[in-house]
Design an enzyme around this catalytic site. Structure first.
Site, PDB file in Angstrom:
ATOM      1  N   LYS A  33      48.392  76.391  44.772  1.00  0.00           N
ATOM      2  CA  LYS A  33      47.184  75.866  45.433  1.00  0.00           C
ATOM      3  C   LYS A  33      47.383  75.835  46.960  1.00  0.00           C
ATOM      4  O   LYS A  33      46.528  76.289  47.718  1.00  0.00           O
ATOM      5  CB  LYS A  33      46.857  74.441  44.934  1.00  0.00           C
ATOM      6  CG  LYS A  33      46.608  74.356  43.430  1.00  0.00           C
ATOM      7  CD  LYS A  33      46.261  72.956  42.977  1.00  0.00           C
ATOM      8  CE  LYS A  33      47.362  71.934  43.141  1.00  0.00           C
ATOM      9  NZ  LYS A  33      48.565  72.165  42.293  1.00  0.00           N
ATOM     10  N   ARG A 108      41.349  65.287  40.681  1.00  0.00           N
ATOM     11  CA  ARG A 108      42.412  65.419  39.684  1.00  0.00           C
ATOM     12  C   ARG A 108      42.171  64.557  38.456  1.00  0.00           C
ATOM     13  O   ARG A 108      42.970  64.552  37.532  1.00  0.00           O
ATOM     14  CB  ARG A 108      43.698  64.944  40.331  1.00  0.00           C
ATOM     15  CG  ARG A 108      44.797  65.958  40.364  1.00  0.00           C
ATOM     16  CD  ARG A 108      45.851  65.342  41.252  1.00  0.00           C
ATOM     17  NE  ARG A 108      47.109  65.926  41.193  1.00  0.00           N
ATOM     18  CZ  ARG A 108      47.596  66.731  42.138  1.00  0.00           C
ATOM     19  NH1 ARG A 108      46.849  67.120  43.141  1.00  0.00           N
ATOM     20  NH2 ARG A 108      48.813  67.138  42.059  1.00  0.00           N
ATOM     21  N   ARG A 152      61.161  75.609  45.574  1.00  0.00           N
ATOM     22  CA  ARG A 152      60.303  75.462  46.767  1.00  0.00           C
ATOM     23  C   ARG A 152      61.025  74.755  47.912  1.00  0.00           C
ATOM     24  O   ARG A 152      61.745  73.792  47.713  1.00  0.00           O
ATOM     25  CB  ARG A 152      59.036  74.685  46.413  1.00  0.00           C
ATOM     26  CG  ARG A 152      58.157  74.425  47.645  1.00  0.00           C
ATOM     27  CD  ARG A 152      56.803  73.918  47.296  1.00  0.00           C
ATOM     28  NE  ARG A 152      56.829  72.802  46.401  1.00  0.00           N
ATOM     29  CZ  ARG A 152      55.760  72.333  45.764  1.00  0.00           C
ATOM     30  NH1 ARG A 152      54.595  72.898  45.951  1.00  0.00           N
ATOM     31  NH2 ARG A 152      55.855  71.303  44.958  1.00  0.00           N
ATOM     32  N   ARG A 185      60.820  68.746  48.636  1.00  0.00           N
ATOM     33  CA  ARG A 185      60.032  67.552  48.303  1.00  0.00           C
ATOM     34  C   ARG A 185      60.784  66.672  47.311  1.00  0.00           C
ATOM     35  O   ARG A 185      61.435  67.177  46.406  1.00  0.00           O
ATOM     36  CB  ARG A 185      58.672  67.971  47.718  1.00  0.00           C
ATOM     37  CG  ARG A 185      57.615  68.150  48.770  1.00  0.00           C
ATOM     38  CD  ARG A 185      56.347  68.748  48.252  1.00  0.00           C
ATOM     39  NE  ARG A 185      55.834  68.197  47.010  1.00  0.00           N
ATOM     40  CZ  ARG A 185      54.720  68.612  46.422  1.00  0.00           C
ATOM     41  NH1 ARG A 185      54.005  69.576  46.971  1.00  0.00           N
ATOM     42  NH2 ARG A 185      54.315  68.069  45.303  1.00  0.00           N
ATOM     43  N   ARG A 196      54.703  65.261  36.098  1.00  0.00           N
ATOM     44  CA  ARG A 196      53.509  65.793  36.781  1.00  0.00           C
ATOM     45  C   ARG A 196      52.721  66.690  35.827  1.00  0.00           C
ATOM     46  O   ARG A 196      51.479  66.674  35.826  1.00  0.00           O
ATOM     47  CB  ARG A 196      53.922  66.556  38.049  1.00  0.00           C
ATOM     48  CG  ARG A 196      54.364  65.618  39.165  1.00  0.00           C
ATOM     49  CD  ARG A 196      55.294  66.302  40.152  1.00  0.00           C
ATOM     50  NE  ARG A 196      54.672  67.345  40.931  1.00  0.00           N
ATOM     51  CZ  ARG A 196      55.363  68.228  41.654  1.00  0.00           C
ATOM     52  NH1 ARG A 196      56.688  68.182  41.688  1.00  0.00           N
ATOM     53  NH2 ARG A 196      54.736  69.145  42.352  1.00  0.00           N
TER      54      ARG A 196
HETATM   55  P1  AP5 Z   1      52.556  75.904  46.186  1.00  0.00           P
HETATM   56  O1  AP5 Z   1      51.531  76.722  46.887  1.00  0.00           O
HETATM   57  O2  AP5 Z   1      53.314  74.902  46.985  1.00  0.00           O
HETATM   58  O3  AP5 Z   1      51.943  75.261  44.839  1.00  0.00           O
HETATM   59  P2  AP5 Z   1      50.948  74.032  44.635  1.00  0.00           P
HETATM   60  O4  AP5 Z   1      49.989  74.402  43.549  1.00  0.00           O
HETATM   61  O5  AP5 Z   1      50.390  73.576  45.934  1.00  0.00           O
HETATM   62  O6  AP5 Z   1      51.988  73.001  44.027  1.00  0.00           O
HETATM   63  P3  AP5 Z   1      52.171  71.428  44.311  1.00  0.00           P
HETATM   64  O7  AP5 Z   1      53.512  71.068  43.736  1.00  0.00           O
HETATM   65  O8  AP5 Z   1      51.925  71.107  45.742  1.00  0.00           O
HETATM   66  O9  AP5 Z   1      51.071  70.838  43.407  1.00  0.00           O
HETATM   67  P4  AP5 Z   1      50.977  69.395  42.881  1.00  0.00           P
HETATM   68  O10 AP5 Z   1      49.609  69.378  42.385  1.00  0.00           O
HETATM   69  O11 AP5 Z   1      52.032  69.016  41.905  1.00  0.00           O
HETATM   70  O12 AP5 Z   1      51.372  68.500  44.151  1.00  0.00           O
HETATM   71  P5  AP5 Z   1      50.506  67.748  45.247  1.00  0.00           P
HETATM   72  O13 AP5 Z   1      51.210  67.828  46.524  1.00  0.00           O
HETATM   73  O14 AP5 Z   1      49.097  68.182  45.170  1.00  0.00           O
HETATM   74  O15 AP5 Z   1      53.590  76.932  45.501  1.00  0.00           O
HETATM   75  C1  AP5 Z   1      54.698  76.457  44.764  1.00  0.00           C
HETATM   76  C2  AP5 Z   1      55.893  77.390  44.988  1.00  0.00           C
HETATM   77  O16 AP5 Z   1      55.597  78.647  44.416  1.00  0.00           O
HETATM   78  C3  AP5 Z   1      56.211  77.658  46.472  1.00  0.00           C
HETATM   79  O17 AP5 Z   1      57.595  77.695  46.658  1.00  0.00           O
HETATM   80  C4  AP5 Z   1      55.569  79.020  46.752  1.00  0.00           C
HETATM   81  O18 AP5 Z   1      56.260  79.741  47.753  1.00  0.00           O
HETATM   82  C5  AP5 Z   1      55.665  79.692  45.395  1.00  0.00           C
HETATM   83  N1  AP5 Z   1      54.547  80.601  45.125  1.00  0.00           N
HETATM   84  C6  AP5 Z   1      53.226  80.367  45.403  1.00  0.00           C
HETATM   85  N2  AP5 Z   1      52.471  81.410  45.014  1.00  0.00           N
HETATM   86  C7  AP5 Z   1      53.331  82.311  44.478  1.00  0.00           C
HETATM   87  C8  AP5 Z   1      53.149  83.597  43.871  1.00  0.00           C
HETATM   88  N3  AP5 Z   1      51.937  84.158  43.751  1.00  0.00           N
HETATM   89  N4  AP5 Z   1      54.251  84.229  43.403  1.00  0.00           N
HETATM   90  C9  AP5 Z   1      55.490  83.679  43.514  1.00  0.00           C
HETATM   91  N5  AP5 Z   1      55.724  82.470  44.074  1.00  0.00           N
HETATM   92  C10 AP5 Z   1      54.656  81.789  44.543  1.00  0.00           C
HETATM   93  O19 AP5 Z   1      50.571  66.245  44.698  1.00  0.00           O
HETATM   94  C11 AP5 Z   1      51.793  65.534  44.729  1.00  0.00           C
HETATM   95  C12 AP5 Z   1      51.581  64.131  44.176  1.00  0.00           C
HETATM   96  O20 AP5 Z   1      50.632  63.411  45.004  1.00  0.00           O
HETATM   97  C13 AP5 Z   1      50.975  64.055  42.758  1.00  0.00           C
HETATM   98  O21 AP5 Z   1      51.982  64.174  41.765  1.00  0.00           O
HETATM   99  C14 AP5 Z   1      50.313  62.666  42.787  1.00  0.00           C
HETATM  100  O22 AP5 Z   1      51.259  61.642  42.639  1.00  0.00           O
HETATM  101  C15 AP5 Z   1      49.769  62.602  44.217  1.00  0.00           C
HETATM  102  N6  AP5 Z   1      48.389  63.126  44.316  1.00  0.00           N
HETATM  103  C16 AP5 Z   1      47.987  64.238  44.992  1.00  0.00           C
HETATM  104  N7  AP5 Z   1      46.670  64.423  44.857  1.00  0.00           N
HETATM  105  C17 AP5 Z   1      46.221  63.411  44.077  1.00  0.00           C
HETATM  106  C18 AP5 Z   1      44.946  63.079  43.567  1.00  0.00           C
HETATM  107  N8  AP5 Z   1      43.853  63.822  43.817  1.00  0.00           N
HETATM  108  N9  AP5 Z   1      44.844  61.960  42.800  1.00  0.00           N
HETATM  109  C19 AP5 Z   1      45.925  61.187  42.531  1.00  0.00           C
HETATM  110  N10 AP5 Z   1      47.166  61.460  42.979  1.00  0.00           N
HETATM  111  C20 AP5 Z   1      47.311  62.567  43.739  1.00  0.00           C
HETATM  112 MG    MG Z   2      50.564  71.834  47.082  1.00  0.00          MG
END
Ligand code: AP5
Ligand code: MG
Length: 242
Positions: A33, A108, A152, A185, A196
């Site tokens: 994402k 979410r 990552r 992270r 997660r």
């Molecule tokens: P990346 O682009 O970083 O993936 P991502 O989908 O953004 O993954 P996240 O871990 O950030 O998602 P998440 O939903 O768990 O965490 P968030 O920060 O939103 O890519 C991942 C890796 O893959 C990278 O190393 C990249 O280089 C690689 N990659 C990407 N594309 C690729 C490809 N095509 N091929 C190969 N490699 C590739 O949330 C964290 C925490 O915050 C949650 O657990 C929760 O506690 C809280 N939170 C956040 N939002 C909310 C909400 N709306 N409500 C409640 N709690 C929330």
């Molecule tokens: Mg992310």
């Protein structure tokens, strides 16, 4: 223009302007994402609003929200809807959202989706019009996600996302852009990833179905090169905006 260019590159070359409106990027942890949001920001010039990044900034600054969120995020659970909705409401007031924005990781839960849908409907009534949301769900299988999450690394200065397995920096451990030391992270461990994923299946998968049913929805295969996925998202948004 060369036909081998991706849609994103073609858009850059021609200066083509799509008014994207609000875009939701949905998908499990690690589907890409954040990586895709950055591609779309470069093309469309609209902001990425990542609730994960905003929460981590609150944690780093030691705000009241950050103090509450830190432990919840560390366990891989979701921060309560009311806190996240309020944070998003504040961010959406900024002028840079006028032509659209990319919500990365929000909504979410069905509660958050109801809040957002209600807010956009109210906005359309009071301000006349406004483009409806387009939801894009990215899919990658479990084992690939685990590999991505544990590999990552992030730049703490410019937020560039790397991966030791697939997208390493030129100099091991340091950002190509900033030269800053890369960080991992706190929630990027196998144990927290499993939690997660549990939260995703129980609470976020129904959100994907909610937007699928509304119709302005696209599903893309996230197990492809980054540029190819971005091309697919751009094509879907252009089709759904017609
Ligand atoms: P990346 O682009 O970083 O993936 P991502 O989908 O953004 O993954 P996240 O871990 O950030 O998602 P998440 O939903 O768990 O965490 P968030 O920060 O939103 O890519 C991942 C890796 O893959 C990278 O190393 C990249 O280089 C690689 N990659 C990407 N594309 C690729 C490809 N095509 N091929 C190969 N490699 C590739 O949330 C964290 C925490 O915050 C949650 O657990 C929760 O506690 C809280 N939170 C956040 N939002 C909310 C909400 N709306 N409500 C409640 N709690 C929330
Ligand atoms: Mg992310």
């Amino acid at each position: 223009m060369s036909s081998s260019l991706t849609a994103v590159e073609q858009g850059r070359e021609t200066g083509q302007k799509t008014v994207p409106g609000p875009i939701l990027l949905l998908g499990a942890p690690g589907v890409g994402k954040g990586t895709q949001a950055k591609e779309l920001v470069n093309l469309w010039g609209i902001p990425q609003i990542s609730t994960g990044d905003l929460l981590r900034a609150n944690v780093a600054q030691g705000t009241q929200l950050g103090r509450v969120a830190k432990e919840i995020m560390g366990r891989g659970e979701l921060v309560p809807d009311s806190l996240v909705d309020e944070m998003v409401a504040l961010r959406l007031q900024a002028k840079d959202t006028a032509n659209g924005y990319i919500l990365d990781g929000f909504p979410r839960t069905l509660g958050q989706a109801g809040w957002l849908d209600g807010r956009l409907a109210a906005q359309a009534q009071t301000q006349g019009g406004g483009l409806p949301v387009i939801a894009v769900s990215i899919h990658v299988d479990y084992n690939q996600l685990l590999r991505r999450i544990t590999g990552r690394r992030n730049c703490p200065v410019c937020q560039t996302i790397y991966n030791v397995n697939g997208k390493p920096p030129k100099r091991d451990g340091f950002c190509d852009v900033e030269g800053a030391a890369l960080v991992q992270r706190a929630d990027d461990t196998e144990e927290v990833f499993k939690e997660r994923m549990r939260a995703y299946v129980a609470l976020t998968a129904p959100v994907v179905e909610h937007y699928r049913a509304l119709g302005r929805f696209a599903e893309v295969d996230g197990d492809r090169p980054i540029g190819a996925i971005a091309t697919g998202i751009v094509a879907a948004v252009e089709r759904l905006r017609k």
